[in-house]
Design a protein around this motif. Structure first.
Motif, short mmCIF file in Angstrom:
data_model
loop_
_atom_site.label_atom_id
_atom_site.label_comp_id
_atom_site.label_asym_id
_atom_site.label_seq_id
_atom_site.Cartn_x
_atom_site.Cartn_y
_atom_site.Cartn_z
N ARG A 82 -0.05 5.19 -2.42
CA ARG A 82 -0.85 4.28 -1.59
C ARG A 82 -0.41 4.50 -0.15
O ARG A 82 0.70 4.08 0.24
CB ARG A 82 -0.63 2.82 -2.03
N GLU A 84 -0.94 3.82 3.76
CA GLU A 84 -1.57 2.85 4.66
C GLU A 84 -1.55 3.29 6.12
O GLU A 84 -2.50 3.05 6.85
CB GLU A 84 -0.90 1.48 4.50
N SER A 151 -2.28 -6.00 2.02
CA SER A 151 -1.74 -4.65 2.17
C SER A 151 -0.25 -4.72 1.87
O SER A 151 0.32 -5.81 1.73
CB SER A 151 -1.96 -4.13 3.59
N ASN A 155 3.96 2.44 3.22
CA ASN A 155 3.39 3.38 2.25
C ASN A 155 4.25 3.38 0.99
O ASN A 155 5.47 3.23 1.07
CB ASN A 155 3.32 4.79 2.84
#
Length: 473
Positions: A82, A84, A151, A155
């Motif tokens: 993931r 970001e 969020s 990362n």
């Protein structure tokens, strides 16, 4: 507001357990029969990645890749990412979805290793602690932050290995081949037991483990003890005296090169602060055994240990009156990063020659890849960040353990990816891992969910001005 959001994130993670969601998910993980040794369950190892854990992480916004093992007879690797923002730090979360042999014949009659069963505070099933339950705690911590904040604020890469219980075959090569997509600033994993039910742990490394065979091969066959006793060298006597020069009567290592030359002060101090609570039924340490002037904690977390694993001469199962010609012993050395593995056998050869035992052969055991020793500096900024977060969540300082007594793949990640390594175990010594009736504890799942949600929340709160010391350079 930030404090309220942090507390809300922790409450959210704990509610996964209280609502039954966590155990429902864990039940689906446990039901996949992922025995990795011997490698006869490869379809199940693959199913865990493709059909169970992969889709679960995809639903949290992770990009999923499943890679074949460089050694194709063994299980795959799942990598979930993931991303970001390139400016944000990246956390590598590790776990292993494989388990040891289930041994259903040895479990309690009303238990099935592949079916989750809750009895009071205990949750039974193969993998409930080693390691499905523990990496699920970490993943649910990530989930809580995503759902609360929208969020992560950093990362994240999740790496699930499917062969750890078989000795991590192919792992080192996989890390080398995929180091670009696995690049991170810190490695965090949950595995193993805590030293105390009351105090959480940060484990920063593992000892290496080496086996050395000592062989005294004096002659072919055996010879009548009445005719040859007192005339022929007894290989067992030679071997016993050789061992006595390696390990003293009180358990002290005597070989120059098998003892750490220098232990960093930060490691000694961290070891001395570790709070250990003996479990009922566990053996008590023998007074006066081991390195003098070194505390009990330092002997395990900062020092080396050597034991005799086996000795054989003649026919122990049916002794005969004859002078044997052959004797053999295996010695295991558990060592920290302060002793180099490549120095172990040469140091022993030199030691035996200096003590007059040229007839004792030294054979380094290479039956399987051995995990090298590893250690992250207790004063590393990432360690301090995680420790501070745990203190805030748990209302108590964690144990910071430089090196546990066991071995593991920590150094593979440090050498290949250059990351500081932290293990945050959420099991206990009586959990039954690697044996029958393996179980997790509800209270430790609850602790772990709160702790990981707090840690991941706090990583996402690191200000831009504070990120520089945390970067993997």
């Amino acid at each position: 507001m930030v404090v309220d959001a942090r507390n809300s994130t922790i409450a959210r993670a704990k509610n996964y357990l209280a609502s039954g969601e966590f155990l429902d998910t864990l039940g689906r993980l446990v039901a996949v029969q992922t025995e990795s040794h011997p490698p006869s369950r490869k379809p199940e190892l693959e199913r865990y990645c493709h059909e169970v854990m992969g889709p679960y992480l995809k639903n949290l916004g992770f990009k999923i890749d499943i890679f074949e093992n460089p050694l194709p007879q063994h299980g795959p690797f799942l990598v979930a990412r993931r991303h970001e923002d390139t400016a944000l730090p990246t956390t590598l979360v590790y776990g292993h979805g494989d388990v040891v042999r289930a041994m259903p014949e040895r479990w309690r009659e009303d238990l099935d290793p592949w079916v989750l069963k809750v009895e009071g505070k205990r949750v039974y099933g193969r993998g409930t602690v080693d390691n499905k339950g523990q990496h699920l705690i970490a993943i649910e911590g990530l989930r809580a932050v995503i759902e609360e904040r929208g969020s992560l604020g950093f990362n994240a890469t999740v790496l699930i290995e499917m062969g750890e219980e078989a000795g991590s075959p192919g792992l080192r090569k996989f890390l080398e081949d995929k180091k670009d997509i696995l690049a991170a600033d810190v490695f965090i994993a949950l595995d193993g037991p805590r030293q105390s039910m009351e105090v959480a742990d940060i484990t920063l490394g593992t000892r290496g483990g080496l086996g050395v065979d000592l062989v005294v091969n004096l002659r072919e066959g055996s010879h009548h003890s009445g005719h040859w006793g007192g005339l022929l060298k007894d290989p067992a006597v030679v071997l016993a005296h050789a061992i006595s020069t390696i390990i003293s009567r009180d358990g002290r290592i005597l070989v120059e090169g098998w003892r750490p030359k220098k232990v960093p002060q930060s490691v000694r101090e961290a070891s001395r602060k570790v709070k250990v609570k003996d479990l009922p039924g566990a053996p008590a340490p023998d007074e006066g055994w081991g390195e003098p002037g070194v505390s009990r904690a330092e002997r395990i977390y900062a020092w080396n240990s050597a034991i005799v694993l086996s000795m054989i001469c003649g026919q122990p199962e049916n002794p005969v009156p004859a002078v044997p010609g052959y004797a053999k012993s295996r010695i295991q050395l558990r060592h920290t990063v302060d002793t180099k593995a490549d120095d172990v056998a040469p140091a022993l050869r030199k030691h035996l020659d200096e003590h007059g035992f040229s007839e004792v052969e030294v054979q380094l055991i290479t039956e399987r890849d051995m995990f090298p020793p590893s250690r992250t500096d207790p004063e590393h900024p990432w360690v301090q960040l995680v420790a501070k977060s745990m203190t805030q969540t748990m209302d108590d300082d964690p144990n910071i353990i430089p090196t546990i007594g066991a071995s593991g793949p920590s150094e593979f990640f440090k050498q290949t990816l250059g990351v500081p390594v932290m293990w945050l175990p959420q099991s206990y010594g009586g959990c039954g891992q690697h044996g029958p009736n393996e179980h997790g504890l509800i209270d430790l799942y609850d602790d772990g969910l709160a702790m990981m949600a707090g840690i991941f929340w706090d990583i996402g709160e690191v200000a831009e001005s504070e990120r520089e010391p945390l970067k993997n350079k």
